[in-house]
Design a protein around this motif. Structure first.
Motif, PDB file in Angstrom:
ATOM      1  N   THR A   1       1.021  -0.662   0.196  1.00 31.41           N
ATOM      2  CA  THR A   1       0.103  -0.010   0.662  1.00 31.41           C
ATOM      3  C   THR A   1       0.986   0.946  -0.059  1.00 31.41           C
ATOM      4  O   THR A   1       0.322   2.158  -0.285  1.00 31.41           O
ATOM      5  N   SER A   2       1.966   1.219   0.451  1.00 28.90           N
ATOM      6  CA  SER A   2       2.801   2.523   0.118  1.00 28.90           C
ATOM      7  C   SER A   2       4.330   2.298  -0.753  1.00 28.90           C
ATOM      8  O   SER A   2       4.955   0.863  -1.097  1.00 28.90           O
ATOM      9  N   LEU A   3       4.652   3.413  -0.699  1.00 27.34           N
ATOM     10  CA  LEU A   3       5.704   3.411  -1.918  1.00 27.34           C
ATOM     11  C   LEU A   3       6.949   3.362  -1.167  1.00 27.34           C
ATOM     12  O   LEU A   3       7.231   4.644   0.186  1.00 27.34           O
ATOM     13  N   TYR A   4       8.175   3.471  -0.762  1.00 25.20           N
ATOM     14  CA  TYR A   4       9.215   3.289  -0.050  1.00 25.20           C
ATOM     15  C   TYR A   4       9.993   4.606  -0.903  1.00 25.20           C
ATOM     16  O   TYR A   4      10.637   4.647  -1.872  1.00 25.20           O
ATOM     17  N   TYR A   5      10.504   5.479   0.371  1.00 23.23           N
ATOM     18  CA  TYR A   5      11.484   6.491  -0.060  1.00 23.23           C
ATOM     19  C   TYR A   5      13.096   6.702   0.632  1.00 23.23           C
ATOM     20  O   TYR A   5      13.926   7.662   0.621  1.00 23.23           O
ATOM     21  N   GLY A   6      13.368   5.471   1.382  1.00 26.37           N
ATOM     22  CA  GLY A   6      14.095   6.213   2.880  1.00 26.37           C
ATOM     23  C   GLY A   6      15.833   5.678   2.487  1.00 26.37           C
ATOM     24  O   GLY A   6      16.124   5.073   0.898  1.00 26.37           O
ATOM     25  N   LEU A   7      16.335   5.094   2.978  1.00 21.80           N
ATOM     26  CA  LEU A   7      17.675   4.444   2.943  1.00 21.80           C
ATOM     27  C   LEU A   7      17.397   3.050   2.265  1.00 21.80           C
ATOM     28  O   LEU A   7      16.640   2.438   3.262  1.00 21.80           O
ATOM     29  N   ALA A   8      18.391   2.353   0.865  1.00 16.84           N
ATOM     30  CA  ALA A   8      18.734   1.089   1.016  1.00 16.84           C
ATOM     31  C   ALA A   8      18.877   0.477   2.543  1.00 16.84           C
ATOM     32  O   ALA A   8      18.798  -0.894   2.005  1.00 16.84           O
ATOM     33  N   SER A   9      20.058   0.827   3.129  1.00 11.04           N
ATOM     34  CA  SER A   9      20.691   0.371   3.817  1.00 11.04           C
ATOM     35  C   SER A   9      19.775   0.309   5.014  1.00 11.04           C
ATOM     36  O   SER A   9      20.433  -0.200   6.397  1.00 11.04           O
ATOM     37  N   SER A  10      18.298   0.969   5.116  1.00 14.26           N
ATOM     38  CA  SER A  10      16.986   0.079   6.376  1.00 14.26           C
ATOM     39  C   SER A  10      17.043  -1.054   6.386  1.00 14.26           C
ATOM     40  O   SER A  10      16.008  -1.551   5.534  1.00 14.26           O
ATOM     41  N   THR A  11      17.440  -2.376   6.424  1.00 12.65           N
ATOM     42  CA  THR A  11      16.870  -4.213   6.356  1.00 12.65           C
ATOM     43  C   THR A  11      16.987  -4.468   7.445  1.00 12.65           C
ATOM     44  O   THR A  11      17.118  -5.988   7.839  1.00 12.65           O
ATOM     45  N   GLY A  12      16.977  -3.796   8.860  1.00 15.24           N
ATOM     46  CA  GLY A  12      16.553  -4.056   9.868  1.00 15.24           C
ATOM     47  C   GLY A  12      17.502  -4.937  10.392  1.00 15.24           C
ATOM     48  O   GLY A  12      16.991  -6.111  11.374  1.00 15.24           O
ATOM     49  N   ASP A  13      18.764  -4.878  10.367  1.00 18.90           N
ATOM     50  CA  ASP A  13      19.834  -5.925  11.142  1.00 18.90           C
ATOM     51  C   ASP A  13      19.103  -5.532  12.277  1.00 18.90           C
ATOM     52  O   ASP A  13      20.265  -6.888  13.119  1.00 18.90           O
ATOM     53  N   GLY A  14      19.548  -5.152  12.866  1.00 18.08           N
ATOM     54  CA  GLY A  14      19.207  -4.918  14.506  1.00 18.08           C
ATOM     55  C   GLY A  14      18.554  -6.210  14.920  1.00 18.08           C
ATOM     56  O   GLY A  14      18.422  -6.293  15.805  1.00 18.08           O
ATOM     57  N   LEU A  15      17.130  -6.012  14.723  1.00 15.44           N
ATOM     58  CA  LEU A  15      16.026  -6.438  14.872  1.00 15.44           C
ATOM     59  C   LEU A  15      16.367  -8.229  14.615  1.00 15.44           C
ATOM     60  O   LEU A  15      16.235  -8.991  15.199  1.00 15.44           O
ATOM     61  N   THR A  16      17.303  -8.278  13.507  1.00 11.62           N
ATOM     62  CA  THR A  16      17.628  -9.076  12.808  1.00 11.62           C
ATOM     63  C   THR A  16      18.555 -10.400  14.022  1.00 11.62           C
ATOM     64  O   THR A  16      18.280 -11.242  14.305  1.00 11.62           O
ATOM     65  N   MET A  17      19.361  -9.696  14.687  1.00 14.75           N
ATOM     66  CA  MET A  17      20.653  -9.515  15.686  1.00 14.75           C
ATOM     67  C   MET A  17      19.574 -10.191  17.149  1.00 14.75           C
ATOM     68  O   MET A  17      19.798 -11.008  18.007  1.00 14.75           O
ATOM     69  N   ALA A  18      18.710  -9.043  17.684  1.00 10.36           N
ATOM     70  CA  ALA A  18      18.612  -9.240  18.571  1.00 10.36           C
ATOM     71  C   ALA A  18      17.457  -9.609  19.069  1.00 10.36           C
ATOM     72  O   ALA A  18      17.123 -10.259  19.815  1.00 10.36           O
ATOM     73  N   THR A  19      16.393 -10.558  17.577  1.00 10.11           N
ATOM     74  CA  THR A  19      15.499 -12.016  17.992  1.00 10.11           C
ATOM     75  C   THR A  19      16.382 -13.066  17.609  1.00 10.11           C
ATOM     76  O   THR A  19      15.455 -13.840  17.921  1.00 10.11           O
ATOM     77  N   ALA A  20      17.791 -13.557  17.170  1.00  6.73           N
ATOM     78  CA  ALA A  20      18.275 -14.853  17.472  1.00  6.73           C
ATOM     79  C   ALA A  20      17.793 -15.210  18.933  1.00  6.73           C
ATOM     80  O   ALA A  20      17.991 -15.215  19.946  1.00  6.73           O
ATOM     81  N   ASP A  21      18.234 -16.653  18.728  1.00  7.31           N
ATOM     82  CA  ASP A  21      17.853 -17.069  19.761  1.00  7.31           C
ATOM     83  C   ASP A  21      17.988 -17.537  21.136  1.00  7.31           C
ATOM     84  O   ASP A  21      17.835 -17.026  21.896  1.00  7.31           O
ATOM     85  N   ASP A  22      19.271 -16.980  21.111  1.00  7.57           N
ATOM     86  CA  ASP A  22      20.694 -16.762  22.569  1.00  7.57           C
ATOM     87  C   ASP A  22      20.472 -15.365  22.691  1.00  7.57           C
ATOM     88  O   ASP A  22      20.481 -15.176  23.989  1.00  7.57           O
TER      89      ASP A  22
END
Length: 629
Positions: A369-390
């Motif tokens: 429903t929306s168009l993206y106009y932000g940085l290509a580098s905004s890929t959720g890396d912090g979420l991926t690392m922080a939600t790892a099982d450990d």
């Protein structure tokens, strides 16, 4: 700080544990570049030159490519067999993002005699635009551009470097830079890890505005009756009353002190001459612009980081957090040249930004429903690392993003903003109409209210309707907001037959026909608006200086207005000490978060100037919380 460097055996392999969103984006980008014929695929950190013998018609040729901010024009000088030099003669790229790419890539192309050099992370579109411009010149010179696509190759480093610090800050945007500067000020040794080639993040490409409630600067600008209570009320109203109470209160109570610190200690200047902004979202004027915009603020913050004594690792991607019995003890990161860094630290601050460009974290509804106009580098890396099982961090409100109603779809799923031009023509006679030709909202309402009306229309779209006088003024801002002049000319030639819609017609009937709109309805809408100007009152509440001028003579224009977003509203759950919480609602020892990676602060939608203020405030508060522990 202690540092130990080891070289693994040749049989050992450096393994990168990246988040799926970042991995998918990298693959998609590589495929896009291959099929576009601009560059090939190969590891980064390349060094050897192409062995393909080239032949050119010697001379200097002018090439043009489309970057993130518009056309990039280069002059390329050729001998009979080589590219001798590349000069960038004009461009409209954001300096804080693209400068390194525009300086480094020409040198690499000449050095390796290759169009297959690496694009620069954080400046991907600018890199592609420059490579396209050189490709254009190569073809004019009679060269075989396809033969130059071969990517220079070399061995990646297999070194592992061990480091120690008091704190590792991941992400070099506003939050990460503020946390780094404050931690160093408080006597902590910091290693700042940034995956792109330059510090800056979203603040560097923002409109450069910031909430300043409770600051000395707000008082100097003439507002002395603002309060934290008023700010909280306004934010809750804008965010659909779902702002996390303790976090919006933390923000409102500390942004003033942070503003003064950013100004007095970090050297960030604010545009006091321009004064506080009068915005529909706020009951008190509480937004100031940075002197020099987001780019100006970023330069000051970069300088403050450099002077702080912190160690900065650029072009280095944090891959995973390290843990011991549930506590975070540091991280593993990989540099562009392949070097692996294992960093041990008492605390880690995640300031990795949002997930607007992540297939993994972005909801289907937002993507659809929306168009993206932000940085290509905004890929959720912090979420991926922080939600790892450990680590097991909790998240919230991932379905929300800060959306604006004034996007133009310049490529599939990507937007550029017309807001600067819109602001110029509201005091004239521009109006918004839906695909049926009806006016549905006060054009001077808040972005939130316009967006709400927009998403209820057919295809979630409105059109900006302008007469020739309005269009002539409005279009002067297109280049400033990143539109390519060549592209706009092409869209006008298409005249509404393709995306994006830049339709025009000599009469209202002709205009309506180009987009399949009922001409009688559109004419009635215009007549009703013009009658409101005569009466001095408007059925949608448009008034004062915004209801002085009638829609006049043609030609007439309709320009699409679609929902766009960059900043994501969801993210990690934190407590009032900026500690990241796990899924059992317990703080994760050693792990803090600041900036856009934090979820729920502003509910469903942030008002103007809010995200920069939160980035700086939360970064400073995270540093202070760590220093107190």
């Amino acid at each position: 700080m202690r540092e130990k460097r080891t070289e693994p055996a040749a049989s050992q392999r450096v393994v990168r544990s990246r988040g799926r969103g970042a991995w998918f984006f990298a693959c998609a980008l590589s495929l896009m570049l291959v099929f576009s014929g601009l560059v090939g695929c190969a590891p980064q950190g390349t060094s050897s030159s192409s062995t393909q013998e080239a032949h050119y018609n010697a001379g200097t040729y002018t090439g043009v490519g489309s970057g993130n901010g518009g056309d990039i024009t280069v002059e390329v000088t050729f001998s009979d067999t080589a590219i001798e030099s590349i000069d960038v003669v004009s461009q409209s790229e954001t300096p804080t993002v693209a400068t390194g790419a525009l300086e480094t890539l020409p040198e690499d192309i000449v050095k390796y005699q290759s169009l297959g050099v690496d694009t620069m992370s954080g400046a991907t579109l600018s890199s592609m635009g420059l490579i396209a411009a050189v490709t254009d010149a190569v073809e004019q010179a009679g060269g075989d551009a396809s033969a130059l696509k071969k990517v220079p190759t070399s061995e990646q480093s297999t070194a592992t470097v061990e480091k120690e610090a008091d704190v590792v800050v991941v992400g070099g945007g506003g939050a990460g830079m503020a946390a780094t500067i404050r931690l160093q000020e408080l006597g902590k040794h910091v290693i700042l890890v940034e995956k792109t080639y330059r510090l800056g993040g979203s603040i560097s490409v923002s409109g450069g505005n910031q909430v300043v409630t409770g600051s000395k600067l707000q008082q100097e600008a003439g507002v002395t009756d603002d309060s934290t209570e008023s700010m909280i009320e306004d934010f809750q109203a804008n965010g659909e009353d779902i702002c996390v109470p303790e976090l919006i209160s933390l923000y409102a109570n500390n942004v003033g002190e942070t503003t003064d610190w950013v100004h007095e200690f970090c050297g960030v200047e604010y545009n006091m001459e321009g004064g506080l902004h009068d915005l529909a979202e706020y009951t008190h004027d509480r937004e100031l612009a940075y002197a020099g915009g987001g780019a100006g603020a970023t330069e000051s913050l970069r300088t403050a980081v450099a002077e702080s004594g912190a160690e900065v690792l650029l072009s280095t991607t944090a891959d995973k957090l390290t843990t011991d019995n549930g506590a975070v003890t540091g991280l593993v990161a990989t540099a562009k040249d392949g070097t692996t860094y294992t960093i041990k630290a008492d605390s880690v601050v995640l300031a990795t930004g949002g997930y607007g460009n992540s297939d993994e974290w972005l909801t289907d509804e937002l993507k659809d429903t929306s168009l993206y106009y932000g940085l290509a580098s905004s890929t959720g890396d912090g979420l991926t690392m922080a939600t790892a099982d450990d680590v097991n961090a909790a998240t919230r409100m991932l379905e929300y993003a800060k959306r604006y109603p004034n996007g133009v779809e310049v490529s599939a799923g990507r937007a550029k903003s017309t807001i600067d031009g819109n602001i110029l023509v509201w005091p004239m006679s521009a109006i918004l109409v839906n695909p049926e030709g009806e006016r549905v909202v006060n054009e001077k309402a808040s972005n939130h209210d316009i967006l709400e009306a927009e998403v209820e229309q057919t295809d979630s779209m409105l059109y900006l309707l302008m007469d020739q006088e309005n269009y002539d003024v409005w279009s002067t801002k297109l280049k400033d907001t990143g539109f390519s002049e060549k592209a706009v000319e092409g869209w006008l030639e298409e005249n509404g037959s393709s995306t994006p819609v830049f339709a025009h017609g000599d009469s209202i009937e002709d205009l309506a026909k180009t987009v399949g709109m009922d001409a009688a309805t559109l004419q009635q809408t215009i007549d009703a608006y013009n009658a409101g100007v005569d009466a001095g009152t408007d059925e949608f509440g448009r008034s004062g200086e915004y209801l002085q001028n009638k829609i006049g003579d043609g030609p007439y224009y309709l320009v699409e207005q679609k929902p766009r977003y960059a900043t994501t509203m969801g993210g990690l759950v934190i407590n009032e000490s900026l500690q990241v919480m796990n899924t059992s609602d317990q703080p994760i020892a050693g792990l803090y978060a600041a900036g856009e990676v934090v979820g729920g602060v502003m509910g469903s939608n942030s008002p103007s100037g809010a995200n920069n203020g939160w980035a700086l405030t939360s970064g400073k508060l995270a540093a202070e919380a760590i220093a107190q522990n």
